[in-house]
Each structure stands twice: as C-alpha cells, then as structure tokens.
Design an enzyme around this catalytic site. Sequence first.
Site, PDB file in Angstrom:
ATOM      1  CD  GLU A   1       5.369   2.617  -0.894  1.00  0.00           C
ATOM      2  OE1 GLU A   1       6.291   2.202  -1.626  1.00  0.00           O
ATOM      3  OE2 GLU A   1       4.772   3.696  -1.106  1.00  0.00           O
TER       4      GLU A   1
ATOM      5  CG  ASP B   1      10.497   2.500  -3.490  1.00  0.00           C
ATOM      6  OD1 ASP B   1       9.671   3.070  -2.728  1.00  0.00           O
ATOM      7  OD2 ASP B   1      11.218   3.103  -4.307  1.00  0.00           O
TER       8      ASP B   1
ATOM      9  CG  ASP C   1       4.152   7.855  -1.599  1.00  0.00           C
ATOM     10  OD1 ASP C   1       3.539   8.020  -2.675  1.00  0.00           O
ATOM     11  OD2 ASP C   1       4.703   6.783  -1.289  1.00  0.00           O
TER      12      ASP C   1
ATOM     13  CE  LYS D   1      10.408   6.270  -3.044  1.00  0.00           C
ATOM     14  NZ  LYS D   1      10.237   5.743  -4.410  1.00  0.00           N
TER      15      LYS D   1
ATOM     16  NE  ARG E   1       3.038  -1.826  -6.810  1.00  0.00           N
ATOM     17  CZ  ARG E   1       3.719  -1.831  -7.940  1.00  0.00           C
ATOM     18  NH1 ARG E   1       3.831  -2.940  -8.643  1.00  0.00           N
ATOM     19  NH2 ARG E   1       4.267  -0.712  -8.397  1.00  0.00           N
TER      20      ARG E   1
ATOM     21  CG  ASP F   1       7.764   5.356  -0.560  1.00  0.00           C
ATOM     22  OD1 ASP F   1       8.470   4.482  -0.006  1.00  0.00           O
ATOM     23  OD2 ASP F   1       7.419   5.299  -1.764  1.00  0.00           O
TER      24      ASP F   1
HETATM   25  N1  BES Z   1       5.570   6.617  -4.126  1.00  0.00           N
HETATM   26  C1  BES Z   1       6.296   5.946  -5.133  1.00  0.00           C
HETATM   27  C2  BES Z   1       5.916   6.413  -6.541  1.00  0.00           C
HETATM   28  C3  BES Z   1       6.441   7.772  -6.940  1.00  0.00           C
HETATM   29  C4  BES Z   1       7.759   7.910  -7.333  1.00  0.00           C
HETATM   30  C5  BES Z   1       5.616   8.852  -6.978  1.00  0.00           C
HETATM   31  C6  BES Z   1       8.226   9.154  -7.716  1.00  0.00           C
HETATM   32  C7  BES Z   1       6.072  10.081  -7.371  1.00  0.00           C
HETATM   33  C8  BES Z   1       7.384  10.245  -7.730  1.00  0.00           C
HETATM   34  C9  BES Z   1       6.020   4.443  -5.060  1.00  0.00           C
HETATM   35  O1  BES Z   1       5.826   3.942  -3.789  1.00  0.00           O
HETATM   36  C10 BES Z   1       7.230   3.757  -5.627  1.00  0.00           C
HETATM   37  O2  BES Z   1       8.257   3.862  -5.047  1.00  0.00           O
HETATM   38  N2  BES Z   1       7.053   3.090  -6.752  1.00  0.00           N
HETATM   39  C11 BES Z   1       8.119   2.433  -7.412  1.00  0.00           C
HETATM   40  C12 BES Z   1       7.606   1.107  -7.924  1.00  0.00           C
HETATM   41  C13 BES Z   1       8.689   0.208  -8.437  1.00  0.00           C
HETATM   42  C14 BES Z   1       9.564  -0.261  -7.299  1.00  0.00           C
HETATM   43  C15 BES Z   1       8.041  -0.959  -9.138  1.00  0.00           C
HETATM   44  C16 BES Z   1       8.604   3.314  -8.542  1.00  0.00           C
HETATM   45  O3  BES Z   1       7.776   3.973  -9.181  1.00  0.00           O
HETATM   46  O4  BES Z   1       9.813   3.384  -8.751  1.00  0.00           O
HETATM   47 ZN    ZN Z   2       5.099   5.213  -2.391  1.00  0.00          ZN
HETATM   48 MN    MN Z   3       7.664   3.379  -2.869  1.00  0.00          MN
END
Ligand code: BES
Ligand code: ZN
Ligand code: MN
Length: 440
Positions: free
Chosen positions: A295, A293, A234, A223, A297, A216
């Site tokens: 993604e 990001d 992920d 990111k 969900r 991811d």
């Molecule tokens: N895979 C990430 C969540 C994550 C982040 C897990 C850091 C472990 C460590 C997920 O896909 C993501 O990027 N979520 C975003 C959501 C936001 C854009 C609403 C997040 O948590 O920043």
């Molecule tokens: Zn993710």
């Molecule tokens: Mn993500």
Amino acid sequence: MESGDFSGSRNQVQMLWHNKRKVVLVGLGAESSLNARVIANAQQAAQKTLAKTQSSQAISALALSLNNSDLSQSAVRQLASAAALASYQYTATKSHNPSSALECISIAADEAFHDAVAEGAAIGRGSNLARELGNLPGNVCTPTYLAEQAQALDKQYARLNTTVLEEAEMETLGMGALLAVSRGSRQPAKLITMEYKGAGANDKPICLVGKGLTFDAGGISLKPGAGMDEMKYDMCGAASVFGAIQMACELKLPLNIVAVVPSSENLPDGIAVKPGDVVTSMAGKTIEILNTDAEGRLILCDALEYSRRFDPEVVVDMATLTGACIIALGHHISGLMGNDDELAAELLAAGEAASDPAWRLPINDDYQQQLKSNFADIANIGGRPAGTITAACFLARFTEDYRWAHLDIAGTAWKSGAHKGATGRPVPLLSEFLLARAGK
Ligand code: BES
Ligand code: ZN
Ligand code: MN
C-alpha cells in the site's frame, strides 16, 4: 588509570569525584581510530551513566581536544546531536515515568564550533520529533493527529505554511490510489503539505515526501499477527520529514523546502479495496492492486504526482516500504534508489557524513518487466525477487518528470526487541543533505 580500573577503551565509563563535582570519564579508544561516530557514541555512553545520578546539569568536555578541521566540525555536530538523542525519553502513554534528573547539557567547545553545536542540537531535536511520532501508538498517532502536528509547526514557525487536503479534495484531484488504501479505515486520510520558505521566490524547492501509514495491517491481504504492533512505525518516513522540516525551521536554512505527507491507515473491512481491484491514480495510470499490503507505493504515487505542482528542484521520498529491504541490507543501512546519479551521490555522501548511511540499489527496465499487469497499466507488486527494487520501479513510473531519489528505511527507522523504539533515521542524513545544500 594507574589503578588499572580505567583503560580508556571505547565507551568505557568511570565516574569519580573531584572538588565536590562528579566527573564522568569516557573512553574513546585508540586515537588513530577516532572519528565523529566514536565521539557521538561516547557522549551517549556518558549520558547514560549521568541519567542514573541526581545531577541536573552537566558539561561535556569531549569537544575540547578537537582542532578546527572539517572532520572535527562534523564530529561536534554529531556530538551535539548525540547529546539531544541521549536525552530523549518516551513518556506520552506511561503513568509512571522513571524520569532522569538531567535538565541541561552544555557543550564546552572552541568558538569556531558555535554553529556546529547549534546544527547538531537541531538535528538531534528533529530526530527526537521523528522518534516521538513513530513511538506513539496507532490509536493516538492517526492521520488526523499528524495533520494537527503539521498545523502546530505552522503556528510555531513564521516561515512555514501548512495545508491539509481532506478525502473529498483528493477525490476531486483523482487520487484513486491513495483513496483505495484508505477505504477500509474509519480514520480519514490526510494529505499534508508543509511549505518552508527560506530562500527567494525563484528558488525551486527541495521536495521531501514521507510515507505516513499510521497503521499497516496489510488490508485484505492481512499480515500475520506476530509483531504486527510494529506496523505503527509505518509512518516513520512521514515522521522523518517532520523532523527535517523542524530542523530547517530552527536553523532558518536559506532554502525552499516542500514536505508532502500522504497519511492513511491500511485495514481490512467490508468495503476495503480487494486483491484484483483496479484503480486510477492521479497521474492517470491504472493500477491492478494484486496485494493490498503493498500500500505504501499506492499512497506515494499520488503524493509524488501531486509534488509536480511545486516545480521541484529535486524530490526525495522516504518510506518503510519493503520487508525485502531488511533482507537485503539488514538494520544498519537504508536502501537508496532513484533516477539521478548526482542526487544519489549527494544523498550517499550525506548519509556517510552523518553516520546515517544508505546504499544504492539499481533500477532498470529488466526489473520494470516484473510489474506487468494483464488488466491495468501496472501491477502494484512484482513478485518475490528484488522486492525493494520493484517497489522503487513502481514509484519510478510516477517520477519521470523530475530528479528523484527514494530511501527505503524499513530496516533502519526503528529497533525491535528489548530496545523497541523509533531511531529517528533518516533525519541525520536528510539534515546533512539540506545543510550541504544550504552551503553549511
Ligand atoms: N510497511 C510494509 C513494509 C515493512 C514490512 C516494513 C516489515 C518493515 C517491516 C509494507 O507496506 C509492506 O507490507 N510491504 C510488503 C510488500 C509486498 C506485499 C510486495 C512486504 O514487504 O511484504
Ligand atoms: Zn506499509
Ligand atoms: Mn503493507
């Protein structure tokens, strides 16, 4: 102990020789505070010491002083699981392996603990499978690789039946959300289903759904660079589903279980999905993708809709879904949300019993308001406040027809830093849940 070198305090380890055999003493601390977790930790501490020796075999006597109570059954399960966990070593992509000589650990225990040892070993091996899949780099562990692993399990176990849907079939099914995530990637997405039949045809299955993002990068909502390598983890939700299924197969649990794993990469590209794009999910709801990001969900909502066709008794999904969950609960406890109090209570109890705890967070209509979109039925992000809850709120829109729970394992599925590596969680929680459902 007379010499004062060994006091028996928790996890203190002392090796000595007795009749030409090595004996590893390990402290358990005060008897009054003895529990399953202390015994499991002691087993791991002892094995850490043993791994530095040339011994190829060892017998653990830690279970010998336990009586046959419910508490000690659970302790022996965790002891056996810890023995398996402690013997895991990542070697797949190293050319030089500092291999330990230890080949076999026996657990000496009363006959009454026979099943507990077998169950614990299966849980430990399931956790190790999840750890291995998690630890493999993104260029090895692709959606195609995960699909191949699912086919391999199918070959190994007669009761398991694996099917893999390709992107063309997802297209036909209308999985616009899953396919939107996969658009920017050269690796084809896969929707993996593993059906385990251990009970009668009329027994409704327990459905396990795992987020399988094999990498991811965030997509166009890229990111930051620091620590981005960890986004190979992920797919730990998917990995734990593999681990739990393997455990069920090994123990021939009298249950029906369906594992559904949506798997994809999330990368930026000229044809990648963009912020503001609107897609249609398999359920027919339109989604405004405000942040590419968010993604997880998106691939999950189509997998959750797909799960309906199995007429599930309950559906439990696990996902490294939100960074916000790490802010809320840290790295010790997984987030639990859902639409059914009884199922939530069952999972919380399973986590407690397996020393793989979860904590429930609320979801309600107030939070749902945060997902309003001017251009689609629902937006895929709900702003900074309560990020873990609004992610679950998104999923809740696709799970209204069945009993459902969601585990956010972003903080618990892997460790960072010097001991970077997948933990195998929540395989112990899931296993305990499934074993309890199987009457064990
Ligand atoms: N895979 C990430 C969540 C994550 C982040 C897990 C850091 C472990 C460590 C997920 O896909 C993501 O990027 N979520 C975003 C959501 C936001 C854009 C609403 C997040 O948590 O920043
Ligand atoms: Zn993710
Ligand atoms: Mn993500």
